[in-house]
Design an enzyme around this catalytic site. Structure first.
Site, short mmCIF file in Angstrom:
data_model
loop_
_atom_site.label_atom_id
_atom_site.label_comp_id
_atom_site.label_asym_id
_atom_site.label_seq_id
_atom_site.Cartn_x
_atom_site.Cartn_y
_atom_site.Cartn_z
N ASN A 1 0.83 -1.21 -0.03
CA ASN A 1 0.02 0.12 0.06
C ASN A 1 0.87 1.10 0.11
OD1 ASN A 1 -2.44 -1.40 -0.03
ND2 ASN A 1 -2.14 -1.51 2.15
N LYS A 2 2.12 1.22 0.88
CA LYS A 2 2.66 2.17 0.79
C LYS A 2 3.51 2.65 -0.44
CE LYS A 2 4.64 2.18 5.55
NZ LYS A 2 5.73 2.10 6.64
N ASP B 1 10.69 5.96 8.92
CA ASP B 1 10.19 5.46 10.24
C ASP B 1 9.49 6.46 10.96
OD1 ASP B 1 10.50 3.16 12.00
OD2 ASP B 1 12.30 4.38 13.38
N GLY C 1 -2.58 0.73 13.65
CA GLY C 1 -1.82 1.34 14.79
C GLY C 1 -2.49 2.18 15.78
N TYR C 2 -2.19 3.41 16.07
CA TYR C 2 -2.89 4.33 17.16
C TYR C 2 -4.00 5.16 16.43
CZ TYR C 2 1.40 3.01 19.77
OH TYR C 2 2.54 2.50 20.37
N ASP C 3 -4.41 4.78 15.21
CA ASP C 3 -5.50 5.82 14.49
C ASP C 3 -6.39 6.02 15.60
OD1 ASP C 3 -4.03 6.14 12.31
OD2 ASP C 3 -4.67 4.85 10.99
P1 IMP Z 1 6.41 2.59 10.72
O1 IMP Z 1 7.74 2.96 11.16
O2 IMP Z 1 5.71 2.94 9.58
O3 IMP Z 1 6.49 0.74 10.88
O4 IMP Z 1 5.52 3.05 12.15
C1 IMP Z 1 5.90 2.27 13.53
C2 IMP Z 1 4.76 2.24 14.20
O5 IMP Z 1 4.12 3.22 14.46
C3 IMP Z 1 3.47 1.29 13.79
O6 IMP Z 1 3.68 0.02 14.06
C4 IMP Z 1 2.23 1.92 14.38
O7 IMP Z 1 2.01 1.32 15.54
C5 IMP Z 1 2.59 3.36 14.44
N1 IMP Z 1 2.12 4.15 13.37
C6 IMP Z 1 2.81 4.69 12.24
N2 IMP Z 1 2.08 5.31 11.53
C7 IMP Z 1 0.95 5.28 12.05
C8 IMP Z 1 -0.47 5.87 11.57
O8 IMP Z 1 -0.33 6.29 10.30
N3 IMP Z 1 -1.40 5.73 12.26
C9 IMP Z 1 -1.26 4.87 13.58
N4 IMP Z 1 -0.16 4.58 13.96
C10 IMP Z 1 1.03 4.52 13.00
#
Ligand code: IMP
Length: 194
Positions: free
Chosen positions: A11-12, A68, A149-151
């Site tokens: 998706n990314k 990250d 995640g924390y959405d």
């Molecule tokens: P990553 O670096 O994109 O893997 O993000 C690390 C962690 O941050 C994820 O496992 C989520 O818990 C949180 N996170 C990153 N982006 C989002 C977002 O857009 N919404 C909610 N949680 C996020």
């Protein structure tokens, strides 16, 4: 030009490819046969993005960028930050992470928080960093079913909905990752023209 995005999240990958000119072909880790775990051992988001991008450039000899992301909560001195994915311990679990965060914040009236994405780009022997920030508040309870995640507990500044109540298009326009990617894309476009 081929450019690796150090991710296997399709998706990314699709989201960024759609924003780039056709002259840039985006490759995933799988596309370059990179299957090893790249350990994110840094104590900052920038550090982890650098570790991932440098691993690909050094071992696979590609131009590459890596991202990250962390959620930084003011009343918790920036926690969970770089440890957002595994805040409640292994294995990564969004429900447990949110529960731990709400418990640690207790009924604290300072609910200010921000998501921050750091992107490291290795391009033709040079390194560039891009940051995207989305400010907001931590809700008292989870709200909404979308996203990840924390959405459900994050409400961006100026909005009445949590991230988990927004469409992905609406979220991407204002999100930390969306903003960091926009900066990266603009930079790549002008670098290609020059
Ligand atoms: P990553 O670096 O994109 O893997 O993000 C690390 C962690 O941050 C994820 O496992 C989520 O818990 C949180 N996170 C990153 N982006 C989002 C977002 O857009 N919404 C909610 N949680 C996020």
């Amino acid at each position: 030009m081929k450019l690796v995005f150090a991710t296997n999240n399709l998706n990314k990958l699709k989201e960024v490819q759609e924003m780039l000119p056709d002259s840039i072909e985006l490759l995933s880790l799988k596309d370059i046969n990179c299957f090893e775990d790249i350990e994110e051992t840094a104590t900052t988001l920038e550090g982890n993005a650098k570790i991932k991008a440098n691993h690909i450039t050094n071992h696979y000899n590609y131009n590459c960028f890596a991202d990250d992301t962390g959620l930084e909560v003011e009343a918790l001195q920036g926690e969970p930050g770089v440890y957002s994915a595994r805040y409640a311990g292994e294995p990564a679990n969004a429900e447990n992470n949110m529960t731990k965060l709400l418990k640690n914040l207790n009924q604290n009236t300072n609910r200010k928080a921000q998501f921050r994405t750091s992107i490291c780009l290795n391009l033709n022997g040079e390194q560039f960093l891009f940051n995207g920030i989305c400010e907001g508040n931590i809700l008292l309870d989870k709200k909404g079913e979308k996203g990840f995640g924390y959405d459900p507990i994050f409400q961006p500044k100026g909005y009445q909905q949590s991230f988990a109540e927004m469409s992905s298009e609406a979220k991407n326009k204002i999100s930390h990752r969306g903003l960091a990617i926009q900066k990266l894309v603009e930079f790549l476009k002008t670098s290609l023209i020059d």
